[in-house]
Design an enzyme around this catalytic site. Structure first.
Site, PDB file in Angstrom:
ATOM      1  N   LYS A 195       2.485  34.480  50.381  1.00 18.92           N
ATOM      2  CA  LYS A 195       1.513  35.087  49.445  1.00 18.92           C
ATOM      3  C   LYS A 195       0.621  33.999  48.862  1.00 18.92           C
ATOM      4  O   LYS A 195       1.002  32.813  48.831  1.00 18.92           O
ATOM      5  CB  LYS A 195       2.223  35.837  48.317  1.00 18.92           C
ATOM      6  CG  LYS A 195       3.134  34.994  47.405  1.00 18.92           C
ATOM      7  CD  LYS A 195       2.446  34.305  46.240  1.00 18.92           C
ATOM      8  CE  LYS A 195       3.394  33.461  45.405  1.00 18.92           C
ATOM      9  NZ  LYS A 195       2.778  32.445  44.561  1.00 18.92           N
ATOM     10  N   VAL A 247       8.193  24.734  51.926  1.00 23.24           N
ATOM     11  CA  VAL A 247       9.054  24.908  50.746  1.00 23.24           C
ATOM     12  C   VAL A 247       8.381  24.222  49.549  1.00 23.24           C
ATOM     13  O   VAL A 247       7.840  23.127  49.671  1.00 23.24           O
ATOM     14  CB  VAL A 247      10.451  24.274  51.019  1.00 23.24           C
ATOM     15  CG1 VAL A 247      11.335  24.343  49.784  1.00 23.24           C
ATOM     16  CG2 VAL A 247      11.122  24.986  52.199  1.00 23.24           C
ATOM     17  N   GLY A 248       8.398  24.885  48.387  1.00 20.22           N
ATOM     18  CA  GLY A 248       7.813  24.291  47.173  1.00 20.22           C
ATOM     19  C   GLY A 248       6.307  24.212  47.233  1.00 20.22           C
ATOM     20  O   GLY A 248       5.695  23.367  46.587  1.00 20.22           O
ATOM     21  N   SER A 283      10.033  35.573  49.415  1.00 20.29           N
ATOM     22  CA  SER A 283       9.784  36.512  50.504  1.00 20.29           C
ATOM     23  C   SER A 283      11.016  36.621  51.403  1.00 20.29           C
ATOM     24  O   SER A 283      11.380  37.712  51.845  1.00 20.29           O
ATOM     25  CB  SER A 283       8.573  36.047  51.318  1.00 20.29           C
ATOM     26  OG  SER A 283       8.254  36.979  52.297  1.00 20.29           O
ATOM     27  N   ASP A 337       9.326  36.030  41.510  1.00 18.92           N
ATOM     28  CA  ASP A 337       8.348  36.399  42.541  1.00 18.92           C
ATOM     29  C   ASP A 337       8.916  37.372  43.585  1.00 18.92           C
ATOM     30  O   ASP A 337       8.168  37.839  44.437  1.00 18.92           O
ATOM     31  CB  ASP A 337       7.869  35.135  43.289  1.00 18.92           C
ATOM     32  CG  ASP A 337       6.721  34.454  42.560  1.00 18.92           C
ATOM     33  OD1 ASP A 337       6.224  35.028  41.569  1.00 18.92           O
ATOM     34  OD2 ASP A 337       6.330  33.357  42.992  1.00 18.92           O
TER      35      ASP A 337
HETATM   36  O1  C5P Z   1      12.082  33.135  38.131  1.00 17.22           O
HETATM   37  P1  C5P Z   1      12.049  31.822  38.833  1.00 17.22           P
HETATM   38  O2  C5P Z   1      13.420  31.213  38.988  1.00 17.22           O
HETATM   39  O3  C5P Z   1      11.300  31.849  40.104  1.00 17.22           O
HETATM   40  O4  C5P Z   1      11.226  30.861  37.896  1.00 17.22           O
HETATM   41  C1  C5P Z   1      11.304  29.463  37.974  1.00 17.22           C
HETATM   42  C2  C5P Z   1      10.902  28.865  36.653  1.00 17.22           C
HETATM   43  O5  C5P Z   1       9.511  29.124  36.409  1.00 17.22           O
HETATM   44  C3  C5P Z   1      11.613  29.493  35.458  1.00 17.22           C
HETATM   45  O6  C5P Z   1      12.794  28.798  35.177  1.00 17.22           O
HETATM   46  C4  C5P Z   1      10.619  29.334  34.346  1.00 17.22           C
HETATM   47  O7  C5P Z   1      10.724  28.042  33.822  1.00 17.22           O
HETATM   48  C5  C5P Z   1       9.264  29.419  35.051  1.00 17.22           C
HETATM   49  N1  C5P Z   1       8.639  30.747  34.928  1.00 17.22           N
HETATM   50  C6  C5P Z   1       8.035  31.105  33.734  1.00 17.22           C
HETATM   51  N2  C5P Z   1       7.427  32.329  33.626  1.00 17.22           N
HETATM   52  C7  C5P Z   1       7.399  33.188  34.670  1.00 17.22           C
HETATM   53  C8  C5P Z   1       7.992  32.829  35.906  1.00 17.22           C
HETATM   54  C9  C5P Z   1       8.610  31.592  36.004  1.00 17.22           C
HETATM   55  O8  C5P Z   1       8.048  30.342  32.766  1.00 17.22           O
HETATM   56  N3  C5P Z   1       6.796  34.368  34.545  1.00 17.22           N
END
Ligand code: C5P
Length: 311
Positions: free
Chosen positions: A27, A111-112, A120, A152
């Site tokens: 995406k 990745v990253g 996905s 995501d």
């Molecule tokens: O949810 P996910 O593990 O992918 O998010 C990684 C990090 O990104 C979270 O620990 C948070 O610090 C940050 N994040 C955020 N607000 C979001 C999505 C992610 O602060 N809406």
């Protein structure tokens, strides 16, 4: 049971193995607005996301062995941390199954890179296991399991195009007028999403068009759409990784004037109506910037079909 009988039984079970496979698309965020920090530490978002043809490929097979096995073409992938493995484990747990499974993951999405590859993979694995184990969950229930794994993941159930809100769990399908090609410029620099959000400052939103996601839906050409691209995380990405800021300047110097970072980086993208100019730009970048890879891919695209196979 004697050892031979046990071996025969195992061979029989193995010969009845079933498999399902599908592509897990990537995406890009055409817009990403950070609307504020929430009490739970996450950030309130509004993002217009489209699916991109560059995809990982996942095969899930029932297994005579207990546990979830992962085979991946990327040796750096950690089994227990991998989102496909965690997704299968979460679905098995949700449905009270032992989840004996073999996953073959062919990684093509960096990745990253902010392209949502891991998320996905999780969404596609949930769909595949739901089908393989006949657990009968609908897409909303699968997206809810996915939301526990990462912000995501739910959006991948609503591609080709979606508005994502909240932490990422509120996803609404939208229709874009535009379709065309995305040039992805992928530096070999993984960026930590958590680190980028930590580096985010409220005044990073200044200078980006506000509410552009509504206008983007009506834009008919890549040129019109490119003027509206927004990413409030981009200044934080450059603070976390100044090398990327230098790379952006290099790309602009090569004539790629409309470029944006996707998500929390590190991938840059540019939009084209036709594939030939996108490939020409990719060739020019490859000639002058040795440390990046480029990909030209169609967009917007949805999740691929699930294909069944006797193994
Ligand atoms: O949810 P996910 O593990 O992918 O998010 C990684 C990090 O990104 C979270 O620990 C948070 O610090 C940050 N994040 C955020 N607000 C979001 C999505 C992610 O602060 N809406």
């Amino acid at each position: 049971m004697s050892l031979t009988a046990l071996q025969n039984h195992r061979a029989k079970v193995a010969s009845r193995r079933a498999g399902v496979r599908a592509d897990a698309p990537s995406k890009i965020n055409l817009t990403l607005e950070v609307l504020g920090r929430r009490e739970d530490g996450y950030h309130e978002l509004r993002s217009l996301v489209i699916g991109v043809e560059l995809a990982d490929h996942i095969l899930c097979q029932t297994s005579p062995e207990p546990g979830i096995g992962l085979q991946c073409n990327d040796p750096t992938i950690d089994h227990d941390e991998n989102l496909a493995v965690r997704a299968a484990r979460a679905l098995a747990h949700r449905c009270g199954l032992d989840g004996a499974l073999r996953i073959e993951l062919q990684k093509r999405i960096p990745v990253g890179g902010g392209l949502g590859g891991g998320s996905s993979d999780a969404a596609t694995t949930l769909r595949l296991c739901n089908s393989l184990w006949q657990t009968g969950l609908d897409e909303n229930a699968l997206a809810a399991v996915g939301a526990e794994l990462g912000s995501d993941v739910p959006l991948f159930f609503t591609l080709p195009s979606a508005i994502v809100e909240g932490r990422g769990e509120r996803v609404s399908p939208v229709r874009l007028r535009w379709s065309g090609f995305v040039l992805l410029v992928c530096p070999p620099i993984p960026v930590s999403t958590a680190e980028v959000y930590r580096a985010f400052r409220p005044d990073d939103c200044n200078g980006f068009p506000s509410g552009a996601y509504r206008e983007i839906l009506h834009a008919a050409s890549a040129a019109d759409l490119s003027m509206l691209l927004t990413n409030h995380l981009e200044p934080a990405v450059f603070r976390v990784c100044p090398t990327l800021s230098g790379l952006r300047d290099e790309l602009i110097g090569l004539g790629l004037t409309s470029i944006r970072v996707t998500g929390s980086g590190s991938t840059f993208f540019s939009l084209f109506d036709d594939s030939e100019p996108a490939h020409r730009a990719a060739r020019k970048i490859q000639e002058h910037v040795s440390r990046v890879t480029t990909v030209v891919a169609a967009a917007p695209v949805g999740q691929g079909p699930i294909l069944f196979e006797e193994c």
